[in-house]
Design a protein around this motif. Structure first.
Motif, short mmCIF file in Angstrom:
data_model
loop_
_atom_site.label_atom_id
_atom_site.label_comp_id
_atom_site.label_asym_id
_atom_site.label_seq_id
_atom_site.Cartn_x
_atom_site.Cartn_y
_atom_site.Cartn_z
N MET A 1 0.85 -1.19 0.00
CA MET A 1 0.00 0.00 0.00
C MET A 1 0.88 1.23 0.00
O MET A 1 1.65 1.45 0.92
CB MET A 1 -0.87 0.02 1.25
N ILE A 2 0.80 2.06 -1.05
CA ILE A 2 1.64 3.24 -1.10
C ILE A 2 0.86 4.46 -1.55
O ILE A 2 -0.16 4.37 -2.21
CB ILE A 2 2.86 3.03 -2.04
N GLY A 3 1.41 5.63 -1.16
CA GLY A 3 0.89 6.90 -1.62
C GLY A 3 -0.61 7.03 -1.45
O GLY A 3 -1.17 6.78 -0.39
N GLY A 4 -1.31 7.41 -2.54
CA GLY A 4 -2.74 7.63 -2.47
C GLY A 4 -3.54 6.38 -2.23
O GLY A 4 -4.74 6.44 -2.00
N ASP A 5 -2.89 5.20 -2.29
CA ASP A 5 -3.60 3.95 -2.07
C ASP A 5 -3.58 3.49 -0.63
O ASP A 5 -4.04 2.39 -0.32
CB ASP A 5 -3.00 2.85 -2.96
N LEU A 6 -3.04 4.29 0.27
CA LEU A 6 -3.05 3.91 1.69
C LEU A 6 -4.49 3.74 2.16
O LEU A 6 -5.31 4.64 2.01
CB LEU A 6 -2.37 4.99 2.54
N ARG A 7 -4.80 2.61 2.76
CA ARG A 7 -6.15 2.38 3.24
C ARG A 7 -6.34 2.90 4.65
O ARG A 7 -7.45 3.03 5.13
CB ARG A 7 -6.46 0.87 3.20
N ALA A 8 -5.26 3.19 5.35
CA ALA A 8 -5.35 3.74 6.71
C ALA A 8 -4.33 4.86 6.82
O ALA A 8 -3.26 4.82 6.21
CB ALA A 8 -5.06 2.65 7.74
N THR A 9 -4.66 5.88 7.58
CA THR A 9 -3.73 6.99 7.77
C THR A 9 -2.94 6.86 9.05
O THR A 9 -2.06 7.67 9.31
CB THR A 9 -4.48 8.33 7.78
N GLU A 10 -3.25 5.86 9.86
CA GLU A 10 -2.48 5.64 11.07
C GLU A 10 -2.58 4.19 11.51
O GLU A 10 -3.47 3.46 11.08
CB GLU A 10 -2.95 6.56 12.20
N GLY A 11 -1.62 3.77 12.34
CA GLY A 11 -1.61 2.40 12.81
C GLY A 11 -0.80 2.28 14.08
O GLY A 11 -0.03 3.17 14.45
N VAL A 12 -1.00 1.16 14.77
CA VAL A 12 -0.30 0.87 16.03
C VAL A 12 0.42 -0.46 15.88
O VAL A 12 -0.17 -1.44 15.42
CB VAL A 12 -1.28 0.82 17.22
N LEU A 13 1.70 -0.50 16.28
CA LEU A 13 2.48 -1.73 16.24
C LEU A 13 2.37 -2.48 17.56
O LEU A 13 1.98 -1.89 18.58
CB LEU A 13 3.94 -1.39 15.94
N PRO A 14 2.70 -3.76 17.60
CA PRO A 14 2.60 -4.54 18.85
C PRO A 14 3.40 -3.95 20.01
O PRO A 14 3.02 -4.10 21.17
CB PRO A 14 3.15 -5.91 18.44
N SER A 15 4.49 -3.24 19.72
CA SER A 15 5.31 -2.64 20.78
C SER A 15 4.63 -1.45 21.44
O SER A 15 5.05 -1.00 22.51
CB SER A 15 6.64 -2.17 20.19
N GLY A 16 3.60 -0.91 20.80
CA GLY A 16 2.98 0.32 21.25
C GLY A 16 3.37 1.51 20.40
O GLY A 16 2.77 2.58 20.52
#
Length: 265
Positions: A1-16
């Motif tokens: 998923m890159i550029g304008g095709d990003l389906r989410a604008t934010e995310g959280v990793l398992p580490s926090g």
């Protein structure tokens, strides 16, 4: 998923750790911050970059969760960098200080992962820290430890000393002091920790690399930047005459990064 095709604008990793995307289109650039950076500081290298900028917030910073046990290791931080980069399809990355260490480790482990890397304010590579850097980090750790008894006075003094005399810091002084109060374990853990066991592994890196630092910053000595640039084939070294180039030379920094990260091979 890159550029304008990003389906989410934010995310959280398992580490926090958390990532947040700004802008759209290509290239997609991951931006990683330094230890104790405020949210505003973390966004400085992202300003003005072409395409999509994805700011990664390490655990223990900003709105990310407190760091889990064992987090303050460059291998662990590099894993977060790679996870975030893969989630957003980043082909370029910018690191600052701690973030530069994490990116350098990631590049050593995956030498063809990024097309372009901007490594700002490196502090250490494969040996012990320079005396000035070790001393500066130790003083910060002592000031954080003393905050409970002195109300943070020593820490505010240390933070103010990171900037040119007379600099108008405004709310930044309080914000950075509060950020560092969460990071006592990190200051102790990272004091004697190298990014790599042997810098020779960086000879395999295939990215185009820009290394940049200030000439008068004791925590990020020029010798560390020279070592990083010398270890990576074809790396370009830029020195800015400042104790805090991200603060005093923002215009020049943004121009360098924008030109470098927009270029294609």
């Amino acid at each position: 998923m890159i550029g304008g095709d990003l389906r989410a604008t934010e995310g959280v990793l398992p580490s926090g750790a958390r990532w947040r995307a700004h802008g759209r289109g290509e290239p997609v650039t991951l931006v990683t911050h330094g230890l104790g950076a405020t949210p505003g500081e973390a966004r400085i290298p992202a300003s003005g970059l072409p395409g999509t900028r994805v700011v990664l917030t390490f655990a223990g910073h900003g709105d990310a969760a407190d760091a889990p046990d064992g987090y303050w290791d460059y291998g662990v931080l590099a894993a977060d960098v790679l996870a975030a980069a893969d989630a957003v399809g980043a082909t370029r990355a910018v690191g600052v200080s701690l973030g530069t260490g994490a990116l350098t480790r990631a590049a050593a482990e995956h030498p063809a992962r990024f097309e372009r890397l901007a490594l700002l304010l490196p502090a250490v590579l494969d040996g012990g820290r320079e005396v000035s850097s070790a001393w500066a980090l130790e003083r910060l750790a002592e000031a954080v430890a003393a905050a409970e008894s002195d109300g943070g006075a020593a820490l505010r003094e240390r933070v103010a000393a990171e900037f040119p005399p007379g600099a108008q810091l405004g709310e930044h002084l309080a914000a950075r002091t509060a950020a560092l109060l969460r990071l006592g374990p990190a200051l102790h853990a990272l004091g004697d920790r190298a990014v790599l066991d042997d810098a020779a592994v960086l000879r395999a890196v295939r990215s185009d690399v820009l290394v940049l630092t200030g000439t008068d910053d004791p925590l990020h000595p020029v010798a560390a930047a020279r070592s990083v640039a010398a270890a990576i084939p074809g790396a370009r070294l830029e020195l800015l005459p400042s104790v805090a180039p991200l603060f005093t030379h923002r215009k020049e920094l943004r121009a360098l990064l924008a030109d470098f990260l927009a270029a294609t091979r």
